[in-house]
Scaffold this motif. Structure first.
Motif, short mmCIF file in Angstrom:
data_model
loop_
_atom_site.label_atom_id
_atom_site.label_comp_id
_atom_site.label_asym_id
_atom_site.label_seq_id
_atom_site.Cartn_x
_atom_site.Cartn_y
_atom_site.Cartn_z
N VAL A 1 4.93 -1.25 -14.64
CA VAL A 1 5.68 -0.69 -13.51
C VAL A 1 7.18 -0.78 -13.77
N LYS A 2 7.94 0.04 -13.07
CA LYS A 2 9.40 0.04 -13.21
C LYS A 2 10.03 -0.99 -12.28
N ASP A 3 9.53 -1.03 -11.04
CA ASP A 3 10.10 -1.91 -10.02
C ASP A 3 8.97 -2.68 -9.35
N TRP A 4 9.35 -3.81 -8.74
CA TRP A 4 8.35 -4.61 -8.06
C TRP A 4 7.94 -3.99 -6.72
N GLY A 5 8.83 -3.22 -6.14
CA GLY A 5 8.53 -2.63 -4.84
C GLY A 5 9.57 -1.57 -4.53
N HIS A 6 9.65 -1.18 -3.26
CA HIS A 6 10.60 -0.13 -2.87
C HIS A 6 11.38 -0.48 -1.62
N LEU A 7 11.27 -1.72 -1.16
CA LEU A 7 11.82 -2.03 0.16
C LEU A 7 13.34 -2.13 0.19
N ILE A 8 13.95 -2.47 -0.97
CA ILE A 8 15.41 -2.60 -0.99
C ILE A 8 15.98 -1.39 -1.72
N ALA A 9 16.49 -0.44 -0.94
CA ALA A 9 16.93 0.83 -1.51
C ALA A 9 17.90 0.61 -2.66
N GLY A 10 17.67 1.27 -3.79
CA GLY A 10 18.57 1.19 -4.93
C GLY A 10 18.25 0.04 -5.86
N HIS A 11 17.66 -1.03 -5.35
CA HIS A 11 17.38 -2.20 -6.17
C HIS A 11 15.92 -2.26 -6.59
N SER B 1 -13.07 17.15 -3.32
CA SER B 1 -13.17 15.82 -3.89
C SER B 1 -12.28 15.70 -5.13
N GLU B 2 -12.28 16.75 -5.95
CA GLU B 2 -11.44 16.72 -7.15
C GLU B 2 -9.96 16.69 -6.79
N ALA B 3 -9.59 17.41 -5.74
CA ALA B 3 -8.18 17.40 -5.32
C ALA B 3 -7.75 15.97 -5.00
N LEU B 4 -8.66 15.21 -4.40
CA LEU B 4 -8.32 13.83 -4.02
C LEU B 4 -8.29 12.90 -5.23
N THR B 5 -9.24 13.04 -6.15
CA THR B 5 -9.21 12.16 -7.33
C THR B 5 -8.02 12.48 -8.22
N THR B 6 -7.68 13.78 -8.32
CA THR B 6 -6.50 14.15 -9.10
C THR B 6 -5.27 13.48 -8.51
N LEU B 7 -5.17 13.51 -7.19
CA LEU B 7 -4.03 12.89 -6.50
C LEU B 7 -3.99 11.39 -6.79
N CYS C 1 0.84 -1.20 0.00
CA CYS C 1 0.00 0.00 0.00
C CYS C 1 0.87 1.25 0.00
N THR C 2 0.31 2.33 -0.52
CA THR C 2 0.98 3.62 -0.41
C THR C 2 -0.01 4.64 0.15
N VAL C 3 0.55 5.63 0.83
CA VAL C 3 -0.23 6.75 1.34
C VAL C 3 0.39 8.01 0.77
N THR C 4 -0.37 8.72 -0.09
CA THR C 4 0.20 9.88 -0.77
C THR C 4 -0.44 11.16 -0.26
N PHE C 5 0.41 12.11 0.13
CA PHE C 5 -0.04 13.38 0.65
C PHE C 5 -0.01 14.43 -0.45
N ARG D 1 -1.47 6.64 -9.54
CA ARG D 1 -1.55 5.51 -10.47
C ARG D 1 -0.69 5.72 -11.70
N GLU D 2 -0.55 6.98 -12.14
CA GLU D 2 0.32 7.26 -13.27
C GLU D 2 1.78 7.05 -12.90
N ALA D 3 2.15 7.48 -11.66
CA ALA D 3 3.55 7.45 -11.25
C ALA D 3 4.07 6.03 -11.17
N ASP D 4 3.19 5.07 -10.84
CA ASP D 4 3.61 3.68 -10.77
C ASP D 4 4.06 3.17 -12.12
N ARG D 5 3.33 3.60 -13.12
CA ARG D 5 3.76 3.21 -14.48
C ARG D 5 4.81 4.23 -14.77
N GLY D 6 5.72 4.47 -15.13
CA GLY D 6 6.68 5.52 -15.27
C GLY D 6 7.29 5.53 -16.60
#
Lengths: 221, 314
Positions: free
Chosen positions: B278-288, A205-211, A181-185, A216-221
């Protein structure tokens, strides 16, 4: 005569807090992403999406201890006042602010929350009012966040997106499954005097959906 | 036969010296080329080396603890890896009990079987019994949307993260004549050869890399890095023959085999990452990145190494 019991209770609360945070980390490897702000010791209302009883635990776990000590989750008394263990966890460990969710009572249900703000506490608040079990990203916000923000306009509002916890423990399940899980501020904002209720709630509400979309975008990079 | 703990101490001494050298080199490079901490490659290199220290410390601790320690360590790695894997799957609420069973029943039983050295059962428990029962648990909820995808993903996660990974501690159960009490060195051999191959591939790739090996899978892998990495790791493996029951030539050939498996394991798991975006599977091992990012090559080589050694040396 009271001091040894009080002292013991505080010790127990401290130990329980540590165990809950450890458990949350083992289960979710939770990671805070301070996207729009840094952890700062200013009075804030962290408002987040709500899908699981663990939501406030997760936010609480990732807050730095100094900030965590001054941050109180707002929770429905119907759940947390039932049974001694829940009462202990709700009151002594998390120092929750309890509100009556059942409408019909004449008193202002937000009064204890405003009191907590006046004491200088920051809050963890779930503006949807109940856990979201739909496929929608968010349920329509209840008016609570608006009345709080309007009555205490100097408090920063921070949108917080909790990703994946709904899959860890969906409503009605007993055994949690381990998932990351992630918690994003997000970026803090304040109530602009004169903003009307529907407009404010829509913005929040929009501020939260935008976040959420950014997460979700950042995970795909 | 030489004393196992003496040899283990020598091996760890060697790894320790390499890490000291790497840390010193990294500190110098950062002092020279990244004084303000802005050089991404050097900062990542430094984080990787710091994580290596932690990994080596944990392996050392597990080896000293003995069989139970090694099983607990790899059991925890399996847990963390499966957690990363399931996070990226399409599993739905209907799979809740199937996933809970995977984490809290299948995983502990597999490692318990390895601990009991029950070869006949641990080598079929996940491929046969989890394979049959996990879909049964899922089907009870009667949600057919993407059903085949969901059960296949769950099974794949269990195979990679639990079944394959558990073959590392399973090496302890091999009964090799004249090698009794030294099996922990087989784990050291496998881990050092496979992981050093990753490091050598990275280093040769950074130094000489020109031709991309599989640009759409793994943009950083190059042909030069792969060839240099496999050969260097095989040479290193050959030079470690004295901790194994193998001759130097056998050690070199086995090293080549496991580094090849490891390299392809990295490509396979990269393909899954690409598929999931995704780029990485997770973030627990810094750098890897995540646990799977570090374990991908080990999980692919461990079962093959285990079986080759089992059929040829026991």
């Amino acid at each position: 005569m009271k001091w040894p019991m009080d002292w013991l209770k505080r010790l127990a609360a401290y130990a329980t807090a540590g165990m809950i945070a450890l458990f949350a980390r083992l289960l979710t490897a939770v990671r805070a992403i301070w996207y729009g702000t840094n952890p700062r010791e200013v009075q804030r209302i962290y408002y987040a999406n709500h899908a699981s009883h663990g939501d406030s635990v997760l936010i609480w776990t990732v807050l730095p201890p100094r900030i965590r000590d001054k941050t109180r989750p707002v929770a429905g008394s119907d759940y947390w006042e039932r049974g001694r263990l829940r009462q202990f966890i709700g009151r002594s460990v998390f120092n929750c602010v309890f509100i009556e969710r059942a409408s019909g009572s004449h008193s202002n249900p937000l009064a204890p929350v405003q009191e907590a703000l006046d004491d200088g506490a920051s809050l963890i608040f779930f503006p949807e009012g109940t856990r979201n079990t739909t496929d929608e990203m968010l349920l329509p916000f209840k008016s609570g966040l608006f009345y709080l923000a309007r009555s205490r306009p100097t408090v920063e509002l921070v949108p917080v997106w909790i990703e994946n916890l709904n899959r860890v423990m969906p409503k009605g399940e007993v055994v949690p499954i381990p998932l990351i899980c992630t918690v994003t501020f997000g970026t803090p904002f304040m109530y602009q005097p004169g903003t009307d209720k529907s407009r404010f709630l829509q913005q929040a509400s929009e501020a939260l959906t935008t976040l959420a979309n950014i997460v979700r975008e950042a995970d795909r990079g | 036969m030489a004393n196992a703990s003496g040899d283990l101490a020598l091996v760890f001494g060697g790894v320790f010296s390499v890490l000291v050298f790497a840390s010193a080199l990294s500190a110098y490079l950062r002092y020279r080329y990244s004084p303000d901490g802005r050089n991404v490659v050097l900062e990542n290199l430094d984080a990787r080396i710091m994580s290596w220290w932690a990994i080596v410390a944990m392996l050392g601790f597990a080896f000293i603890w003995g069989k139970t320690g090694v099983i607990v360590l790899f059991g925890l790695c399996s847990f963390a890896a499966l957690r990363e894997f399931v996070t990226l799957t399409n599993t739905k609420r209907a799979d809740h009990w199937a996933l809970a069973a995977s984490f809290f029943v299948v995983l502990p039983i597999q490692y318990l079987l390895v601990w009991h050295e029950w070869y006949g059962l641990y080598s079929i428990f996940i491929p046969v019994y989890a394979f049959l029962f996990i879909p049964i648990i899922s089907v009870l909820r009667e949600d057919t949307r993407q059903y085949l995808v969901r059960i296949a993903e769950t099974q794949w996660g269990l195979m990679i993260c639990v079944f394959c990974a558990s073959h590392v501690p399973a090496l302890l159960s091999l009964d090799i004549p004249g090698y009794q009490g030294r099996n922990v060195l087989l784990i050291a051999f496998l881990v050092i050869v496979v992981q050093s191959s990753d490091v050598f591939q990275y280093v040769w790739g950074k130094l000489l890399g020109k031709h991309k090996l599989a640009p759409s899978l793994s943009p950083s892998k190059t042909v030069e890095g792969a060839v240099g990495g496999l050969l260097s790791a095989s040479l290193l493996g050959a030079s470690l023959f004295w901790i194994t029951p193998f001759s130097p030539l056998q050690a070199a050939l086995l090293s080549l085999l496991i580094t090849l498996m490891g390299m392809f394991g990295g490509l396979v798991l990269s393909a899954i990452k690409r598929d999931r975006g995704v780029k990485d599977w997770g973030h627990l091992i810094a750098g890897h990145g995540g646990f799977i990012d570090r374990l991908d090559s080990v999980v692919f080589s461990a079962p093959v190494f285990f079986h080759v050694v089992r059929y040829s040396w026991t």
